[in-house]
Design an enzyme around this catalytic site. Structure first.
Site, PDB file in Angstrom:
ATOM      1  N   ASN A 196       2.345   1.482   4.404  1.00  0.00           N
ATOM      2  CA  ASN A 196       2.616   0.199   5.059  1.00  0.00           C
ATOM      3  C   ASN A 196       2.310   0.233   6.557  1.00  0.00           C
ATOM      4  OD1 ASN A 196       5.470  -2.021   5.514  1.00  0.00           O
ATOM      5  ND2 ASN A 196       3.371  -2.585   5.066  1.00  0.00           N
ATOM      6  N   CYS A 240      -1.421   0.447   7.409  1.00  0.00           N
ATOM      7  CA  CYS A 240      -2.840   0.067   7.528  1.00  0.00           C
ATOM      8  C   CYS A 240      -3.188  -1.117   6.630  1.00  0.00           C
ATOM      9  CB  CYS A 240      -3.762   1.246   7.186  1.00  0.00           C
ATOM     10  SG  CYS A 240      -3.853   2.529   8.464  1.00  0.00           S
ATOM     11  N   ARG A 241      -3.360  -0.844   5.347  1.00  0.00           N
ATOM     12  CA  ARG A 241      -3.886  -1.865   4.446  1.00  0.00           C
ATOM     13  C   ARG A 241      -2.951  -3.041   4.226  1.00  0.00           C
ATOM     14  NH1 ARG A 241      -5.222   1.879  -0.533  1.00  0.00           N
ATOM     15  NH2 ARG A 241      -3.299   2.822   0.240  1.00  0.00           N
ATOM     16  N   SER A 242      -1.708  -2.785   3.860  1.00  0.00           N
ATOM     17  CA  SER A 242      -0.824  -3.918   3.542  1.00  0.00           C
ATOM     18  C   SER A 242      -0.442  -4.750   4.763  1.00  0.00           C
ATOM     19  CB  SER A 242       0.405  -3.477   2.736  1.00  0.00           C
ATOM     20  OG  SER A 242       1.139  -2.480   3.391  1.00  0.00           O
ATOM     21  N   CYS A 257       0.867  -1.182   0.000  1.00  0.00           N
ATOM     22  CA  CYS A 257       0.000   0.000   0.000  1.00  0.00           C
ATOM     23  C   CYS A 257       0.904   1.233   0.000  1.00  0.00           C
ATOM     24  CB  CYS A 257      -0.981  -0.023   1.182  1.00  0.00           C
ATOM     25  SG  CYS A 257      -0.257   0.175   2.824  1.00  0.00           S
ATOM     26  N   ASP A 271      -8.297   3.349   1.857  1.00  0.00           N
ATOM     27  CA  ASP A 271      -7.321   3.555   2.922  1.00  0.00           C
ATOM     28  C   ASP A 271      -8.015   4.035   4.201  1.00  0.00           C
ATOM     29  OD1 ASP A 271      -5.189   4.182   4.568  1.00  0.00           O
ATOM     30  OD2 ASP A 271      -4.051   5.213   2.990  1.00  0.00           O
TER      31      ASP A 271
END
Length: 145
Positions: free
Chosen positions: A12, A14-16, A9, A120
């Site tokens: 690095n 939150c999402r990934s 993301c 996000d």
């Protein structure tokens, strides 16, 4: 042969890392990592509210630390999964000549969701909605392996 998958993301945090945590719980035989296309948070743990939302689902992300995506990752992974089109473009910009490592959008593995990217939650504040989509895509990715 274990599959090596990198989730990417922007920052690095939150999402990934959430995608890495969900997928490693779902498919522990795979080798996973996560990275960001930007260097904003290198060395930091996942964002507190994302960790809390993941913890509420039985996932511990506390051992993860942000790092920046690098061209060498193409040689270290069998598949690189981007959270949105902008990050996919940034990943492709670093592709070394001759590399054939596939780069895919994570939402490609959750076509029934109708989503074209993983929003996000750092900005949307919808950590649970993000995790719902990540879990759906992770199940689709596992089925595709």
């Amino acid at each position: 042969m274990p599959t090596r998958i990198l989730f990417v993301c922007l920052g690095n945090i939150c999402r990934s890392p959430a995608a890495e945590g969900v997928f490693r719980a779902l498919c522990p035989e795979a080798e996973t990592d996560s990275a960001g296309t930007a260097s904003y948070h290198v060395g930091e743990p996942p964002y507190g509210p994302m960790q809390a939302a993941a913890r509420a689902r039985g996932l511990d992300l506390s051992d993860l630390r942000a790092r920046q995506f690098r061209g060498a990752d193409f040689g270290s992974f069998d598949l690189i999964v981007a959270m949105d089109a902008s990050n996919l473009e940034n990943i492709e910009a670093l592709r070394p000549a001759g590399s054939e490592t596939p780069v895919r959008l994570f939402t490609d593995y959750a076509p029934e969701s109708g989503a074209d990217h993983v929003p996000d939650p750092y900005y949307t504040r919808d950590f649970d909605g993000c995790l719902d989509l990540i879990e759906q895509a992770a199940k689709g990715l596992k089925a595709a392996l």
